[in-house]
Design a protein around this motif. Sequence first.
Motif, PDB file in Angstrom:
ATOM      1  N   UNK A  87       0.826  -1.204   0.000  1.00  0.00           N
ATOM      2  CA  UNK A  87       0.000   0.000   0.000  1.00  0.00           C
ATOM      3  C   UNK A  87       0.861   1.255   0.000  1.00  0.00           C
ATOM      4  N   UNK A  88       0.503   2.201  -0.878  1.00  0.00           N
ATOM      5  CA  UNK A  88       1.181   3.497  -0.943  1.00  0.00           C
ATOM      6  C   UNK A  88       0.126   4.599  -1.022  1.00  0.00           C
ATOM      7  N   UNK A  89       0.424   5.728  -0.433  1.00  0.00           N
ATOM      8  CA  UNK A  89      -0.462   6.881  -0.527  1.00  0.00           C
ATOM      9  C   UNK A  89      -0.382   7.478  -1.934  1.00  0.00           C
ATOM     10  N   UNK A  90      -1.504   8.029  -2.392  1.00  0.00           N
ATOM     11  CA  UNK A  90      -1.541   8.662  -3.708  1.00  0.00           C
ATOM     12  C   UNK A  90      -0.457   9.724  -3.825  1.00  0.00           C
ATOM     13  N   UNK A  91      -0.291  10.511  -2.779  1.00  0.00           N
ATOM     14  CA  UNK A  91       0.697  11.591  -2.814  1.00  0.00           C
ATOM     15  C   UNK A  91       2.119  11.064  -2.995  1.00  0.00           C
ATOM     16  N   UNK A  92       2.394   9.867  -2.458  1.00  0.00           N
ATOM     17  CA  UNK A  92       3.734   9.276  -2.600  1.00  0.00           C
ATOM     18  C   UNK A  92       3.953   8.764  -4.019  1.00  0.00           C
ATOM     19  N   UNK A  93       2.940   8.120  -4.590  1.00  0.00           N
ATOM     20  CA  UNK A  93       3.079   7.579  -5.941  1.00  0.00           C
ATOM     21  C   UNK A  93       3.296   8.680  -6.975  1.00  0.00           C
ATOM     22  N   UNK A  94       2.656   9.830  -6.751  1.00  0.00           N
ATOM     23  CA  UNK A  94       2.730  10.922  -7.720  1.00  0.00           C
ATOM     24  C   UNK A  94       3.674  12.042  -7.278  1.00  0.00           C
ATOM     25  N   UNK A  95       4.564  11.707  -6.346  1.00  0.00           N
ATOM     26  CA  UNK A  95       5.435  12.737  -5.764  1.00  0.00           C
ATOM     27  C   UNK A  95       6.408  13.341  -6.770  1.00  0.00           C
ATOM     28  N   UNK A  96       6.709  12.621  -7.858  1.00  0.00           N
ATOM     29  CA  UNK A  96       7.675  13.131  -8.837  1.00  0.00           C
ATOM     30  C   UNK A  96       7.047  14.055  -9.880  1.00  0.00           C
ATOM     31  N   UNK A  97       5.735  14.214  -9.843  1.00  0.00           N
ATOM     32  CA  UNK A  97       5.077  15.107 -10.791  1.00  0.00           C
ATOM     33  C   UNK A  97       5.413  16.561 -10.476  1.00  0.00           C
ATOM     34  N   UNK A  98       5.532  17.393 -11.492  1.00  0.00           N
ATOM     35  CA  UNK A  98       5.839  18.808 -11.248  1.00  0.00           C
ATOM     36  C   UNK A  98       4.725  19.544 -10.518  1.00  0.00           C
ATOM     37  N   UNK A  99       3.484  19.044 -10.666  1.00  0.00           N
ATOM     38  CA  UNK A  99       2.353  19.694  -9.993  1.00  0.00           C
ATOM     39  C   UNK A  99       1.334  18.626  -9.580  1.00  0.00           C
ATOM     40  N   UNK A 100       0.681  18.857  -8.455  1.00  0.00           N
ATOM     41  CA  UNK A 100      -0.327  17.927  -7.964  1.00  0.00           C
ATOM     42  C   UNK A 100      -1.565  17.982  -8.857  1.00  0.00           C
ATOM     43  N   UNK A 101      -2.108  16.829  -9.272  1.00  0.00           N
ATOM     44  CA  UNK A 101      -3.324  16.834 -10.097  1.00  0.00           C
ATOM     45  C   UNK A 101      -4.450  17.603  -9.414  1.00  0.00           C
ATOM     46  N   UNK A 102      -5.123  18.450 -10.177  1.00  0.00           N
ATOM     47  CA  UNK A 102      -6.151  19.320  -9.600  1.00  0.00           C
ATOM     48  C   UNK A 102      -7.524  18.661  -9.556  1.00  0.00           C
ATOM     49  N   UNK A 103      -7.759  17.676 -10.404  1.00  0.00           N
ATOM     50  CA  UNK A 103      -9.074  17.040 -10.474  1.00  0.00           C
ATOM     51  C   UNK A 103      -8.921  15.515 -10.418  1.00  0.00           C
ATOM     52  N   UNK A 104     -10.058  14.810 -10.214  1.00  0.00           N
ATOM     53  CA  UNK A 104     -10.044  13.351 -10.199  1.00  0.00           C
ATOM     54  C   UNK A 104      -9.590  12.795 -11.551  1.00  0.00           C
ATOM     55  N   UNK A 105     -10.038  13.420 -12.625  1.00  0.00           N
ATOM     56  CA  UNK A 105      -9.647  12.959 -13.957  1.00  0.00           C
ATOM     57  C   UNK A 105      -8.141  13.066 -14.158  1.00  0.00           C
ATOM     58  N   UNK A 106      -7.569  14.172 -13.688  1.00  0.00           N
ATOM     59  CA  UNK A 106      -6.127  14.368 -13.815  1.00  0.00           C
ATOM     60  C   UNK A 106      -5.366  13.348 -12.966  1.00  0.00           C
ATOM     61  N   UNK A 107      -5.895  13.065 -11.776  1.00  0.00           N
ATOM     62  CA  UNK A 107      -5.268  12.081 -10.889  1.00  0.00           C
ATOM     63  C   UNK A 107      -5.318  10.693 -11.520  1.00  0.00           C
ATOM     64  N   UNK A 108      -6.457  10.346 -12.085  1.00  0.00           N
ATOM     65  CA  UNK A 108      -6.596   9.053 -12.756  1.00  0.00           C
ATOM     66  C   UNK A 108      -5.620   8.921 -13.918  1.00  0.00           C
ATOM     67  N   UNK A 109      -5.531   9.961 -14.720  1.00  0.00           N
ATOM     68  CA  UNK A 109      -4.647   9.941 -15.882  1.00  0.00           C
ATOM     69  C   UNK A 109      -3.188   9.819 -15.447  1.00  0.00           C
ATOM     70  N   UNK A 110      -2.825  10.545 -14.381  1.00  0.00           N
ATOM     71  CA  UNK A 110      -1.453  10.477 -13.869  1.00  0.00           C
ATOM     72  C   UNK A 110      -1.141   9.089 -13.331  1.00  0.00           C
ATOM     73  N   UNK A 111      -2.111   8.485 -12.650  1.00  0.00           N
ATOM     74  CA  UNK A 111      -1.919   7.129 -12.130  1.00  0.00           C
ATOM     75  C   UNK A 111      -1.776   6.114 -13.258  1.00  0.00           C
ATOM     76  N   UNK A 112      -2.578   6.265 -14.286  1.00  0.00           N
ATOM     77  CA  UNK A 112      -2.506   5.337 -15.415  1.00  0.00           C
ATOM     78  C   UNK A 112      -1.128   5.411 -16.078  1.00  0.00           C
TER      79      UNK A 112
END
Length: 220
Positions: A87-112
């Motif tokens: 288990x990992x927190x969303x913030x940890x998985x996406x920590x290397x992104x230049x900016x935090x996803x602003x919407x659910x769609x952006x978060x989903x796309x970044x995760x994919x």
Amino acid sequence: MEIILNDKSISFQIQYTKASKFNLDFSPEGLITLKAPKKSTLEEINAFMKSNSKAILKFEERMSNRTYLSSVKTYESDENFLFLGKVHKLSDLLSELPATPATEDEAQEALKKFYTAKTKEIITERLAIYEPIIQVKAKSFTIVDSPATWGTCNSKKQLTFNYKLSMARLSAIDYVVIHELCHIMHLNHDRSFWRKVGMYDKDYKMHQDYLARFGAFMTI
């Protein structure tokens, strides 16, 4: 296998190893695996499980709270997602992104994109290990978004792997890789095929069960 602890039936799997000691493994999906010495008796197994009843019951209680790991995501920064069976927190998985996803769609796309890249990286590594062992060579492989399969192989030796596969344990990923490589020699699921899979993954049935039981949690 099952054991009764404090009037509660607890299911667990046994994995026999060359180690001299017992060891318990608790997966984030809720699977309890007892790694036991090869010559362990049923009495020794039950005694060990009972001696660890406090830890086992605490784990069962935690897993009864599905907010720990859910198939329904909220995309909050502390939401739980799987990577390599942990288990990992969303913030940890996406920590290397230049900016935090602003919407659910952006978060989903970044995760994919994250899982697709990681799965491609892992499959490349595992194919390099297992192709020489099984003595086959895939023509190519592709990472795909498949709602029904973890992997496929066609008559042209072209393989596909589900982009969510990197959410699973490495041993389960290895099973899928072995499964598809064995299809290069046997395109069906006859006895010869399963004997071939069993040559390279003696625990393949356990890995099948793992993917079947916990695949619902491997989602974005």
